[in-house]
Design a protein around this motif. Structure first.
Motif, PDB file in Angstrom:
ATOM      1  N   HIS A 188       0.934  -4.612  -8.982  1.00 19.88           N
ATOM      2  CA  HIS A 188       0.113  -5.825  -9.062  1.00 19.88           C
ATOM      3  C   HIS A 188       0.983  -7.059  -9.311  1.00 19.88           C
ATOM      4  CE1 HIS A 188      -3.596  -8.108  -9.897  1.00 19.88           C
ATOM      5  NE2 HIS A 188      -2.895  -8.702 -10.842  1.00 19.88           N
ATOM      6  N   LEU A 189       1.958  -6.922 -10.213  1.00 24.27           N
ATOM      7  CA  LEU A 189       2.827  -8.051 -10.535  1.00 24.27           C
ATOM      8  C   LEU A 189       3.790  -8.362  -9.396  1.00 24.27           C
ATOM      9  CD1 LEU A 189       3.507  -7.218 -14.284  1.00 24.27           C
ATOM     10  CD2 LEU A 189       2.069  -9.056 -13.381  1.00 24.27           C
ATOM     11  N   MET A 190       4.282  -7.341  -8.734  1.00 27.65           N
ATOM     12  CA  MET A 190       5.150  -7.587  -7.574  1.00 27.65           C
ATOM     13  C   MET A 190       4.400  -8.378  -6.502  1.00 27.65           C
ATOM     14  SD  MET A 190       8.355  -6.618  -7.601  1.00 27.65           S
ATOM     15  CE  MET A 190       9.202  -5.715  -6.305  1.00 27.65           C
ATOM     16  N   GLN A 191       3.099  -8.157  -6.404  1.00 33.48           N
ATOM     17  CA  GLN A 191       2.305  -8.814  -5.368  1.00 33.48           C
ATOM     18  C   GLN A 191       1.789 -10.187  -5.800  1.00 33.48           C
ATOM     19  OE1 GLN A 191      -0.536  -5.626  -4.943  1.00 33.48           O
ATOM     20  NE2 GLN A 191       0.441  -4.821  -3.103  1.00 33.48           N
ATOM     21  N   MET A 197       4.193  -7.435  -1.300  1.00 30.33           N
ATOM     22  CA  MET A 197       5.185  -6.722  -0.494  1.00 30.33           C
ATOM     23  C   MET A 197       4.547  -6.241   0.804  1.00 30.33           C
ATOM     24  SD  MET A 197       7.350  -4.336  -3.150  1.00 30.33           S
ATOM     25  CE  MET A 197       5.995  -3.176  -3.306  1.00 30.33           C
ATOM     26  N   GLU A 198       5.228  -6.475   1.896  1.00 25.69           N
ATOM     27  CA  GLU A 198       4.734  -6.017   3.193  1.00 25.69           C
ATOM     28  C   GLU A 198       4.921  -4.503   3.306  1.00 25.69           C
ATOM     29  OE1 GLU A 198       7.430  -7.962   2.826  1.00 25.69           O
ATOM     30  OE2 GLU A 198       6.464  -9.922   2.833  1.00 25.69           O
ATOM     31  N   LYS A 199       3.996  -3.868   4.026  1.00 31.23           N
ATOM     32  CA  LYS A 199       4.030  -2.402   4.126  1.00 31.23           C
ATOM     33  C   LYS A 199       5.294  -1.893   4.815  1.00 31.23           C
ATOM     34  CE  LYS A 199       0.337  -1.571   1.859  1.00 31.23           C
ATOM     35  NZ  LYS A 199      -0.944  -1.115   2.371  1.00 31.23           N
ATOM     36  N   ASN A 200       5.888  -2.712   5.693  1.00 27.67           N
ATOM     37  CA  ASN A 200       7.097  -2.270   6.405  1.00 27.67           C
ATOM     38  C   ASN A 200       8.381  -2.762   5.745  1.00 27.67           C
ATOM     39  OD1 ASN A 200       6.804  -4.951   6.984  1.00 27.67           O
ATOM     40  ND2 ASN A 200       7.269  -4.759   9.181  1.00 27.67           N
ATOM     41  N   ALA A 201       8.271  -3.414   4.581  1.00 24.15           N
ATOM     42  CA  ALA A 201       9.467  -3.922   3.899  1.00 24.15           C
ATOM     43  C   ALA A 201      10.318  -2.760   3.394  1.00 24.15           C
ATOM     44  CB  ALA A 201       9.059  -4.825   2.736  1.00 24.15           C
ATOM     45  N   LYS A 202      11.619  -3.011   3.323  1.00 24.24           N
ATOM     46  CA  LYS A 202      12.544  -1.997   2.814  1.00 24.24           C
ATOM     47  C   LYS A 202      12.583  -2.102   1.296  1.00 24.24           C
ATOM     48  CE  LYS A 202      16.300  -0.838   5.116  1.00 24.24           C
ATOM     49  NZ  LYS A 202      17.699  -0.759   5.636  1.00 24.24           N
TER      50      LYS A 202
END
Length: 318
Positions: free
Chosen positions: A224-227, A1-6
């Motif tokens: 961890h799993l999301m990434q 997930m990107e740090k700026n993602a909603k």
């Protein structure tokens, strides 16, 4: 997930959701969307659809559920299956309609058969009867898992599912009648030690074996799993270690400084005899738990967390 993602965290005020929020903020995620159950009733399809259409989140963490212990699950059977079916169906379908990039659905280890071989592998799902006391809740959580599988199969949605073991930690429910076992014992022994009570009653025979995971470790595993994971198969999240309820009671009594008698009430239900998850799939994906049970319980006791989060309602919508 990107740090700026909603990122939308459904159930952010519950035990799991709060741990997710703490971790995401600590890791530098700032575009977090939340709604209380008063602001958004996830059982209301129209309201959920409107919310998703307005906010259009990139990622969804589905941690919202109606939860409780053995007594609550067995008493409010219709509420547990109805509310949880609606919550997950509405959020998962809205995520599909609005093109959410990835969704993580939190199930529960209670979805597995009551007498499943131990340790429990993910493929044991639907191979035998469920524990009767929480069957409605378990069926609802299984339905959520199958929804994610179906939307992935039909539409290619990146919806992943995780099955946590028994949890403890900050923001737990410490209601004496309706909490989970670790929280109930933490409160009982803390109060008994303070009051100098001669004995503490523990429900059941003390023989069932349970696995316990600190909720901050669960949040870490989910991130961890999301990434790093995008498979159709569910992933168990736990420690791969268990102990008996008697051993748990004795450990908590020791940590609370309680020296009285522990009396087991055999008239109360035991639930499933053993519930240990096989976490080899999780370990193969590169994640292991960090917080050992003694350390984690000591942290909760030292923080007197049970004083801050005693819920008097029979069930919690989080």
């Amino acid at each position: 997930m990107e740090k700026n993602a909603k990122i939308y965290v459904a159930g952010h005020r519950g035990m799991v959701g709060a741990a997710v929020m703490r971790l995401l903020r600590r890791e530098g995620y700032t575009n977090l969307i939340v709604r209380t159950s008063q602001e958004l009733d996830l059982r209301n399809q129209a309201a959920v659809d409107e919310f998703f259409a307005q906010e259009r989140p990139d990622y969804v963490w589905l941690a919202a559920a109606k939860v409780g212990g053995i007594h609550a699950n067995n008493t409010y059977r219709a509420d547990f299956i109805y509310d949880n079916l609606l919550i997950e169906a509405n959020v998962i379908h809205a995520s599909f309609r609005q093109g959410v990039r990835k969704l993580l659905y939190l199930g529960s280890s209670c979805i597995y058969p009551k007498l499943a071989p131990q340790p429990i592998k993910e493929e044991y799902l639907l191979t035998g009867p469920l524990e009767a006391t929480n069957e409605p809740y378990a069926i609802a959580k299984i339905a959520g898992l199958k929804l994610c599988e179906a939307y992935r199969a039909q539409y290619g949605c990146q919806f992943i599912t995780v099955m946590p073991t028994n949890l403890y930690g900050p923001h737990d429910n410490y209601d004496p009648e309706n909490s989970h076992v670790a929280a109930a014992l933490l409160r009982k022994f803390s109060e008994a030690a303070e009051a100098g009570l001669p004995s503490v009653e523990v429900w059941g025979t003390g023989t069932p074996r349970r696995e316990f995971l600190h909720v901050d470790d669960l949040a870490s595993a989910c991130l961890h799993l999301m990434q790093h994971y995008d498979g159709a198969e569910p992933v168990n999240i736990g420690t791969g270690e268990d102990l008996s309820i008697r051993e748990l009671a004795e450990l908590i009594a020791e940590l609370c400084g309680y020296n009285g008698d522990i009396i087991f009430n055999f008239s109360r239900p035991d639930g499933t005899p053993r519930k240990l998850l096989d976490v080899s799939r999780l370990h193969a994906l590169g994640w292991h738990h960090q917080i050992e049970l003694r350390e984690g319980l000591a942290q909760v006791i030292a923080a007197a967390d049970w004083r801050l989060h005693v819920h008097h309602s029979a069930t919690m919508m989080v």
